[in-house]
Design a protein around this motif. Structure first.
Motif, mmCIF file in Angstrom:
data_model
loop_
_atom_site.group_PDB
_atom_site.id
_atom_site.type_symbol
_atom_site.label_atom_id
_atom_site.label_comp_id
_atom_site.label_asym_id
_atom_site.label_seq_id
_atom_site.Cartn_x
_atom_site.Cartn_y
_atom_site.Cartn_z
ATOM 1 N N MET A 65 10.150 -2.991 -8.995
ATOM 2 C CA MET A 65 10.568 -1.668 -8.555
ATOM 3 C C MET A 65 11.469 -1.049 -9.612
ATOM 4 S SD MET A 65 8.820 -1.720 -5.968
ATOM 5 C CE MET A 65 9.150 0.029 -5.798
ATOM 6 N N TYR A 71 11.733 7.217 -5.358
ATOM 7 C CA TYR A 71 10.363 7.381 -4.880
ATOM 8 C C TYR A 71 10.401 8.328 -3.678
ATOM 9 C CZ TYR A 71 9.242 3.209 -7.659
ATOM 10 O OH TYR A 71 9.071 2.301 -8.678
ATOM 11 N N ARG A 151 2.965 -6.204 -3.760
ATOM 12 C CA ARG A 151 3.493 -5.613 -2.538
ATOM 13 C C ARG A 151 5.012 -5.640 -2.564
ATOM 14 N NH1 ARG A 151 2.431 -9.305 1.320
ATOM 15 N NH2 ARG A 151 3.335 -7.908 2.896
ATOM 16 N N LEU A 167 4.543 -1.809 1.539
ATOM 17 C CA LEU A 167 3.923 -0.911 0.573
ATOM 18 C C LEU A 167 3.246 -1.687 -0.547
ATOM 19 C CD1 LEU A 167 7.269 0.187 0.916
ATOM 20 C CD2 LEU A 167 5.969 2.274 0.515
ATOM 21 N N ASP A 168 2.216 -1.071 -1.131
ATOM 22 C CA ASP A 168 1.560 -1.587 -2.323
ATOM 23 C C ASP A 168 2.172 -0.923 -3.551
ATOM 24 O OD1 ASP A 168 -0.151 -3.233 -0.928
ATOM 25 O OD2 ASP A 168 -1.765 -1.745 -0.829
ATOM 26 N N ILE A 169 2.351 -1.702 -4.622
ATOM 27 C CA ILE A 169 2.890 -1.190 -5.881
ATOM 28 C C ILE A 169 1.728 -0.864 -6.810
ATOM 29 C CG2 ILE A 169 4.429 -1.653 -7.817
ATOM 30 C CD1 ILE A 169 5.758 -3.803 -6.083
ATOM 31 N N ARG A 179 4.100 4.437 -8.399
ATOM 32 C CA ARG A 179 3.355 4.916 -7.233
ATOM 33 C C ARG A 179 3.360 3.825 -6.167
ATOM 34 N NH1 ARG A 179 -1.216 8.543 -6.338
ATOM 35 N NH2 ARG A 179 -2.592 7.745 -4.709
ATOM 36 N N LEU A 180 3.675 4.198 -4.941
ATOM 37 C CA LEU A 180 3.682 3.277 -3.817
ATOM 38 C C LEU A 180 2.740 3.797 -2.738
ATOM 39 C CD1 LEU A 180 7.529 2.614 -3.440
ATOM 40 C CD2 LEU A 180 5.863 1.210 -4.657
ATOM 41 N N LYS A 181 2.025 2.870 -2.116
ATOM 42 C CA LYS A 181 1.136 3.229 -1.016
ATOM 43 C C LYS A 181 1.629 2.555 0.257
ATOM 44 C CE LYS A 181 -3.633 2.984 0.647
ATOM 45 N NZ LYS A 181 -5.000 2.478 0.377
ATOM 46 N N TYR A 209 7.051 8.912 -7.950
ATOM 47 C CA TYR A 209 8.310 8.514 -8.583
ATOM 48 C C TYR A 209 8.831 9.638 -9.469
ATOM 49 C CZ TYR A 209 11.401 6.153 -11.910
ATOM 50 O OH TYR A 209 12.454 5.812 -12.713
#
Length: 226
Positions: A65, A71, A151, A167-169, A179-181, A209
């Motif tokens: 991160m 974010y 993750r 979240l996925d990285i 970007r996070l999902k 971000y």
């Protein structure tokens, strides 16, 4: 090491031939890896052999991160207005509701979570450090952990319960890990006797971000060339 942003080492290495070797210095990247992954990962193990015994390769490619920015996600939805004595709009109008959700990560393993009507440039002052949670009621503090499989799990203590985000990285337009999902959004209410989680709706699942401080591009008049 603890006061200079990691992105700046690449900038410094481009300043002169004498500083160029800084961009590939293994001792430097080993210290960066120790400061980052020993805190962000669950077990705190580095395992540089998995990255070709290269500390630089590990820091560049192993998910982490970013701690020098925030974010955010922009959430919008449509609703019909409530026609009561305070509504002065026309019949048949619909309303678009917009708000922002923010995550600010720190080297200590702590994270700030906030919801605001203000866009990132104005809301950045609400997320300066961990003490912001004591000043602003819309900001909460918690912990985060980077998990295998690109993750990250965020756990935040709010006024009504503990909120857990999974979240996925991913890489974004602003670089690696920008970007996070959002996969799941759970709340564990303090008032619940069973401790069961309540799944909250996901209206927007992508966090973008922005590096801090957020600056806008200068505007020049017509006919002026730089």
């Amino acid at each position: 090491m603890r006061y200079l942003e990691s992105d700046m080492y690449g900038v410094i290495s481009c300043c002169s031939l004498d500083l160029r070797r800084l961009g590939g210095d293994e001792v430097l990247f080993r210290q960066l890896c120790e400061l980052t992954y020993a805190v962000q990962s669950r077990r705190g193990k580095l395992r540089v052999e998995r990255w070709g015994h290269s500390w630089r390769n590990m820091y560049v490619n192993r998910p982490r991160m970013r701690v020098n920015g925030l974010y955010f996600q922009r959430v919008s939805y449509i609703k019909r207005p409530e026609r009561n004595m305070w509504y002065d709009g026309e019949a048949g109008n619909i309303l678009e509701c917009i708000y922002y959700r923010y995550l600010r990560f720190f080297r200590t393993g702590e994270v700030l979570y906030g919801i605001s009507l203000q866009p990132p440039k104005q809301a950045a002052v609400l997320l300066t450090d961990v003490s912001s949670a004591d000043v602003h009621q819309d900001v909460s503090v918690g912990e985060f952990e980077v998990l295998p499989g690109r993750r990250v799990q965020v756990s935040v203590r709010t006024d009504h319960g503990r909120v857990v985000l999974d979240l996925d990285i991913d890489n974004g337009e602003r670089g690696s890990f920008t970007r996070l999902k959002l996969n799941s959004h759970l709340q564990f209410p303090y008032s619940s006797n069973t401790g069961e989680a309540r799944e909250l709706p996901i209206l927007a699942n992508v966090f973008k971000y922005r590096r801090l401080p957020i600056r806008t591009k200068p505007k020049f008049g017509y006919g002026r060339h730089i």
